[in-house]
Design an enzyme around this catalytic site. Structure first.
Site, PDB file in Angstrom:
ATOM      1  N   ASP A  34      40.288  42.452  22.867  1.00 51.74           N
ATOM      2  CA  ASP A  34      40.477  41.194  23.600  1.00 51.74           C
ATOM      3  C   ASP A  34      40.929  40.103  22.640  1.00 51.74           C
ATOM      4  O   ASP A  34      40.564  40.126  21.462  1.00 51.74           O
ATOM      5  CB  ASP A  34      39.141  40.782  24.274  1.00 51.74           C
ATOM      6  CG  ASP A  34      39.355  39.922  25.493  1.00 51.74           C
ATOM      7  OD1 ASP A  34      39.840  38.794  25.344  1.00 51.74           O
ATOM      8  OD2 ASP A  34      39.038  40.380  26.614  1.00 51.74           O
ATOM      9  N   THR A  38      41.052  34.067  27.879  1.00 49.84           N
ATOM     10  CA  THR A  38      40.336  33.644  29.094  1.00 49.84           C
ATOM     11  C   THR A  38      38.962  34.304  29.196  1.00 49.84           C
ATOM     12  O   THR A  38      38.230  34.056  30.147  1.00 49.84           O
ATOM     13  CB  THR A  38      41.147  33.964  30.374  1.00 49.84           C
ATOM     14  OG1 THR A  38      41.398  35.379  30.419  1.00 49.84           O
ATOM     15  CG2 THR A  38      42.472  33.216  30.402  1.00 49.84           C
ATOM     16  N   ARG A 106      49.714  58.265  22.552  1.00 46.42           N
ATOM     17  CA  ARG A 106      49.442  58.764  21.183  1.00 46.42           C
ATOM     18  C   ARG A 106      48.118  59.502  21.114  1.00 46.42           C
ATOM     19  O   ARG A 106      47.970  60.495  20.426  1.00 46.42           O
ATOM     20  CB  ARG A 106      49.376  57.583  20.208  1.00 46.42           C
ATOM     21  CG  ARG A 106      50.669  57.278  19.490  1.00 46.42           C
ATOM     22  CD  ARG A 106      50.441  56.436  18.228  1.00 46.42           C
ATOM     23  NE  ARG A 106      49.436  55.419  18.297  1.00 46.42           N
ATOM     24  CZ  ARG A 106      49.624  54.183  18.745  1.00 46.42           C
ATOM     25  NH1 ARG A 106      50.797  53.822  19.223  1.00 46.42           N
ATOM     26  NH2 ARG A 106      48.643  53.306  18.740  1.00 46.42           N
ATOM     27  N   TYR A 145      53.149  36.203  36.805  1.00 46.60           N
ATOM     28  CA  TYR A 145      52.056  37.174  36.978  1.00 46.60           C
ATOM     29  C   TYR A 145      52.540  38.359  37.815  1.00 46.60           C
ATOM     30  O   TYR A 145      52.444  39.511  37.397  1.00 46.60           O
ATOM     31  CB  TYR A 145      50.887  36.461  37.656  1.00 46.60           C
ATOM     32  CG  TYR A 145      49.652  37.307  37.863  1.00 46.60           C
ATOM     33  CD1 TYR A 145      48.866  37.713  36.793  1.00 46.60           C
ATOM     34  CD2 TYR A 145      49.249  37.672  39.150  1.00 46.60           C
ATOM     35  CE1 TYR A 145      47.708  38.465  37.000  1.00 46.60           C
ATOM     36  CE2 TYR A 145      48.095  38.424  39.354  1.00 46.60           C
ATOM     37  CZ  TYR A 145      47.327  38.817  38.282  1.00 46.60           C
ATOM     38  OH  TYR A 145      46.183  39.565  38.493  1.00 46.60           O
ATOM     39  N   ARG A 186      39.640  29.874  40.330  1.00 44.84           N
ATOM     40  CA  ARG A 186      39.690  30.747  41.507  1.00 44.84           C
ATOM     41  C   ARG A 186      38.742  30.225  42.578  1.00 44.84           C
ATOM     42  O   ARG A 186      37.843  29.437  42.321  1.00 44.84           O
ATOM     43  CB  ARG A 186      39.375  32.187  41.104  1.00 44.84           C
ATOM     44  CG  ARG A 186      40.533  32.771  40.317  1.00 44.84           C
ATOM     45  CD  ARG A 186      40.316  34.205  39.913  1.00 44.84           C
ATOM     46  NE  ARG A 186      39.622  34.349  38.652  1.00 44.84           N
ATOM     47  CZ  ARG A 186      39.567  35.477  37.960  1.00 44.84           C
ATOM     48  NH1 ARG A 186      40.152  36.563  38.416  1.00 44.84           N
ATOM     49  NH2 ARG A 186      38.920  35.534  36.813  1.00 44.84           N
TER      50      ARG A 186
HETATM   51  P1  NAD Z   1      39.861  37.394  33.138  1.00 49.06           P
HETATM   52  O1  NAD Z   1      40.840  36.318  32.833  1.00 49.06           O
HETATM   53  O2  NAD Z   1      38.433  37.028  33.351  1.00 49.06           O
HETATM   54  O3  NAD Z   1      39.889  38.512  32.022  1.00 49.06           O
HETATM   55  C1  NAD Z   1      41.056  38.879  31.337  1.00 49.06           C
HETATM   56  C2  NAD Z   1      40.681  39.259  29.912  1.00 49.06           C
HETATM   57  O4  NAD Z   1      41.874  39.649  29.218  1.00 49.06           O
HETATM   58  C3  NAD Z   1      40.072  38.088  29.130  1.00 49.06           C
HETATM   59  O5  NAD Z   1      38.948  38.515  28.399  1.00 49.06           O
HETATM   60  C4  NAD Z   1      41.206  37.651  28.206  1.00 49.06           C
HETATM   61  O6  NAD Z   1      40.768  37.016  27.041  1.00 49.06           O
HETATM   62  C5  NAD Z   1      41.922  38.974  27.960  1.00 49.06           C
HETATM   63  N1  NAD Z   1      43.334  38.808  27.579  1.00 49.06           N
HETATM   64  C6  NAD Z   1      44.267  38.047  28.206  1.00 49.06           C
HETATM   65  N2  NAD Z   1      45.448  38.152  27.573  1.00 49.06           N
HETATM   66  C7  NAD Z   1      45.247  39.001  26.523  1.00 49.06           C
HETATM   67  C8  NAD Z   1      46.072  39.496  25.481  1.00 49.06           C
HETATM   68  N3  NAD Z   1      47.359  39.146  25.394  1.00 49.06           N
HETATM   69  N4  NAD Z   1      45.537  40.338  24.571  1.00 49.06           N
HETATM   70  C9  NAD Z   1      44.229  40.695  24.645  1.00 49.06           C
HETATM   71  N5  NAD Z   1      43.395  40.258  25.610  1.00 49.06           N
HETATM   72  C10 NAD Z   1      43.903  39.419  26.528  1.00 49.06           C
HETATM   73  O7  NAD Z   1      40.440  38.148  34.415  1.00 49.06           O
HETATM   74  P2  NAD Z   1      39.743  39.241  35.349  1.00 49.06           P
HETATM   75  O8  NAD Z   1      39.508  38.639  36.679  1.00 49.06           O
HETATM   76  O9  NAD Z   1      38.621  39.889  34.638  1.00 49.06           O
HETATM   77  O10 NAD Z   1      40.944  40.284  35.525  1.00 49.06           O
HETATM   78  C11 NAD Z   1      41.002  41.479  34.772  1.00 49.06           C
HETATM   79  C12 NAD Z   1      42.195  42.323  35.200  1.00 49.06           C
HETATM   80  O11 NAD Z   1      42.094  42.647  36.595  1.00 49.06           O
HETATM   81  C13 NAD Z   1      43.538  41.621  35.020  1.00 49.06           C
HETATM   82  O12 NAD Z   1      44.493  42.561  34.584  1.00 49.06           O
HETATM   83  C14 NAD Z   1      43.879  41.142  36.416  1.00 49.06           C
HETATM   84  O13 NAD Z   1      45.269  41.031  36.598  1.00 49.06           O
HETATM   85  C15 NAD Z   1      43.263  42.237  37.272  1.00 49.06           C
HETATM   86  N6  NAD Z   1      42.941  41.727  38.612  1.00 49.06           N
HETATM   87  C16 NAD Z   1      41.834  40.937  38.797  1.00 49.06           C
HETATM   88  C17 NAD Z   1      41.567  40.439  40.070  1.00 49.06           C
HETATM   89  C18 NAD Z   1      40.354  39.586  40.345  1.00 49.06           C
HETATM   90  O14 NAD Z   1      40.192  39.125  41.486  1.00 49.06           O
HETATM   91  N7  NAD Z   1      39.480  39.343  39.397  1.00 49.06           N
HETATM   92  C19 NAD Z   1      42.432  40.745  41.129  1.00 49.06           C
HETATM   93  C20 NAD Z   1      43.555  41.506  40.887  1.00 49.06           C
HETATM   94  C21 NAD Z   1      43.794  42.015  39.616  1.00 49.06           C
HETATM   95  N1  UDP Z   2      42.102  27.947  46.891  1.00 45.69           N
HETATM   96  C1  UDP Z   2      41.763  26.730  47.467  1.00 45.69           C
HETATM   97  N2  UDP Z   2      41.123  25.802  46.694  1.00 45.69           N
HETATM   98  C2  UDP Z   2      40.792  26.042  45.385  1.00 45.69           C
HETATM   99  C3  UDP Z   2      41.140  27.292  44.808  1.00 45.69           C
HETATM  100  C4  UDP Z   2      41.800  28.222  45.597  1.00 45.69           C
HETATM  101  O1  UDP Z   2      42.045  26.480  48.642  1.00 45.69           O
HETATM  102  O2  UDP Z   2      40.215  25.140  44.743  1.00 45.69           O
HETATM  103  C5  UDP Z   2      42.820  28.934  47.721  1.00 45.69           C
HETATM  104  C6  UDP Z   2      44.154  29.363  47.120  1.00 45.69           C
HETATM  105  O3  UDP Z   2      45.172  28.443  47.478  1.00 45.69           O
HETATM  106  C7  UDP Z   2      44.330  30.717  47.771  1.00 45.69           C
HETATM  107  C8  UDP Z   2      42.898  31.256  47.884  1.00 45.69           C
HETATM  108  O4  UDP Z   2      42.050  30.107  47.798  1.00 45.69           O
HETATM  109  O5  UDP Z   2      44.881  30.583  49.063  1.00 45.69           O
HETATM  110  C9  UDP Z   2      42.529  32.235  46.781  1.00 45.69           C
HETATM  111  O6  UDP Z   2      42.844  31.632  45.542  1.00 45.69           O
HETATM  112  P1  UDP Z   2      42.445  32.280  44.145  1.00 45.69           P
HETATM  113  O7  UDP Z   2      43.003  31.389  43.081  1.00 45.69           O
HETATM  114  O8  UDP Z   2      40.995  32.567  44.099  1.00 45.69           O
HETATM  115  O9  UDP Z   2      43.165  33.709  44.143  1.00 45.69           O
HETATM  116  P2  UDP Z   2      44.651  34.201  44.517  1.00 45.69           P
HETATM  117  O10 UDP Z   2      44.451  35.160  45.631  1.00 45.69           O
HETATM  118  O11 UDP Z   2      45.484  33.035  44.946  1.00 45.69           O
HETATM  119  O12 UDP Z   2      45.129  34.821  43.268  1.00 45.69           O
END
Ligand code: NAD
Ligand code: UDP
Length: 308
Positions: A34, A38, A106, A145, A186
């Site tokens: 990591d 974030t 690898r 994204y 979020r």
């Molecule tokens: P998060 O931001 O809490 O965690 C992401 C982690 O990745 C953090 O610890 C951050 O420091 C690390 N990171 C970011 N860029 C990096 C880099 N370049 N090198 C090394 N580490 C790096 O997010 P999360 O909610 O835990 O999401 C985790 C994964 O799940 C992501 O790939 C995200 O796209 C995917 N995902 C999450 C959700 C959700 O609702 N939480 C939904 C869809 C997809």
């Molecule tokens: N949202 C909102 N107010 C906030 C944060 C999010 O109304 O302060 C809404 C956002 O516009 C979206 C939904 O909640 O329609 C989910 O947003 P989030 O950022 O959690 O995840 P997303 O699905 O957009 O990645």
């Protein structure tokens, strides 16, 4: 689960830290990679079987020793996070996924790559099935994204086709639970922080857009079932219980007993209007479905008591 050493990229983040914990509980050695952009080391438990490597996945990953599984989660996931670092997000989604794939290739390891419901964009099909190709604006602000994740999926499939790498794609839908940063932007942490502080809950637009929210414990169970399977996906992992954003705000006000009101603010650009996973594939292939309802998940995660 027969694993010895697992690499979790993004392991210090919200989802990643729960994944690390679950793996450690089953006795597996875990290497968390990591850059803490974030995430935070405070999310991780003290455990002799856990190694933490401070590295950025946009650079090639070089790890000594055997690895049987790579769980590639590193990527900013909150719109607020990825909109403030657009180029870094593109680099992480694209280069980072290539590097994770190269590491798995690898080491002869299986790799599970975290994709997202955002690959469906603002979907024209509802609910979303894995065979829907999506409706993404390639030049809108969210594209850093969405398109990086779509590139990531293409990269996964290319490695599988060209090198026979043992790959899997999971498309994760909105997930919530403990250890989300209160200010990560979020919807759940934002509304909870606002409700607790008695501030207005900021609903973007009319609040009629929908999401389907999955508790992180359900998600992690699905992710690990996918890791243990030999299915390559893509597979949707999410909770099909669909709610409007306005309903989420109302639920949180009720569950916290807050006196906060709801304030409508500007809609987000390209905010998807509807989102709900079709999880038939996960049900049939993994025998997985979420078990935690939104109300129960909110109470369980944030120590809330029902009011009234
Ligand atoms: P998060 O931001 O809490 O965690 C992401 C982690 O990745 C953090 O610890 C951050 O420091 C690390 N990171 C970011 N860029 C990096 C880099 N370049 N090198 C090394 N580490 C790096 O997010 P999360 O909610 O835990 O999401 C985790 C994964 O799940 C992501 O790939 C995200 O796209 C995917 N995902 C999450 C959700 C959700 O609702 N939480 C939904 C869809 C997809
Ligand atoms: N949202 C909102 N107010 C906030 C944060 C999010 O109304 O302060 C809404 C956002 O516009 C979206 C939904 O909640 O329609 C989910 O947003 P989030 O950022 O959690 O995840 P997303 O699905 O957009 O990645």
């Amino acid at each position: 689960m027969g694993l010895r050493r697992v690499v979790v990229t993004g392991g210090a983040g919200f989802v990643g830290s729960h994944v690390c914990e679950a793996l450690l509980r089953s006795g597996v050695r875990v290497v968390c990679v990591d850059n803490f952009r974030t995430g935070s080391v405070d999310n991780l438990p003290e455990n002799p079987k856990l190694g933490v490597v401070h590295a950025d996945v946009t650079r090639p990953l070089d790890l000594l020793g055997e690895v049987d599984l790579v769980l590639h989660l590193a990527c900013p996931a909150s719109p607020v996070d990825y909109l403030r670092m657009p180029v870094d997000t593109l680099r992480t989604g694209a280069l980072g996924t290539l590097h994770a794939l190269e590491l798995a290739h690898r080491k002869g390891a299986r790799i599970v790559v975290a994709s997202t419901s955002e690959v469906y964009g603002d979907p024209l099909e509802h609910p979303q099935r894995e065979d829907y190709w999506g409706n993404v604006n390639p030049i809108g602000p969210r594209s850093v994204y969405d398109e990086a994740k779509r590139f990531g999926e293409a990269a996964v499939e290319a490695f599988r086709r060209e090198y026979g790498t043992n790959t899997a794609i999971v498309r994760i839908f909105n997930t919530y639970g403990p250890r989300m940063r209160p200010d990560d932007g979020r919807v759940i942490p934002t509304f909870l922080s606002q409700a607790r502080a008695g501030r207005p809950l900021t609903v973007h637009g009319d609040g009629q857009q929908t999401r389907s929210l999955c508790h992180v414990d359900d998600l992690v169970r699905g992710l690990l079932l996918m890791a243990e399977s030999d299915h390559h996906g893509p597979i949707n992992l999410g909770n099909p219980q669909e709610v409007t954003v306005l309903e989420i705000a109302e639920r949180i006000i009720a569950l916290t007993g807050s006196a906060s009101r709801i304030e409508h603010v500007d809609a987000m650009v390209d905010d998807p209007r509807r989102r709900r996973p079709d999880i038939s594939l996960a049900r049939s292939v993994l025998g997985w479905q979420p078990e935690i309802s939104l109300d129960e998940g909110l109470r369980r995660s944030f120590a809330l008591e029902p009011v009234g």
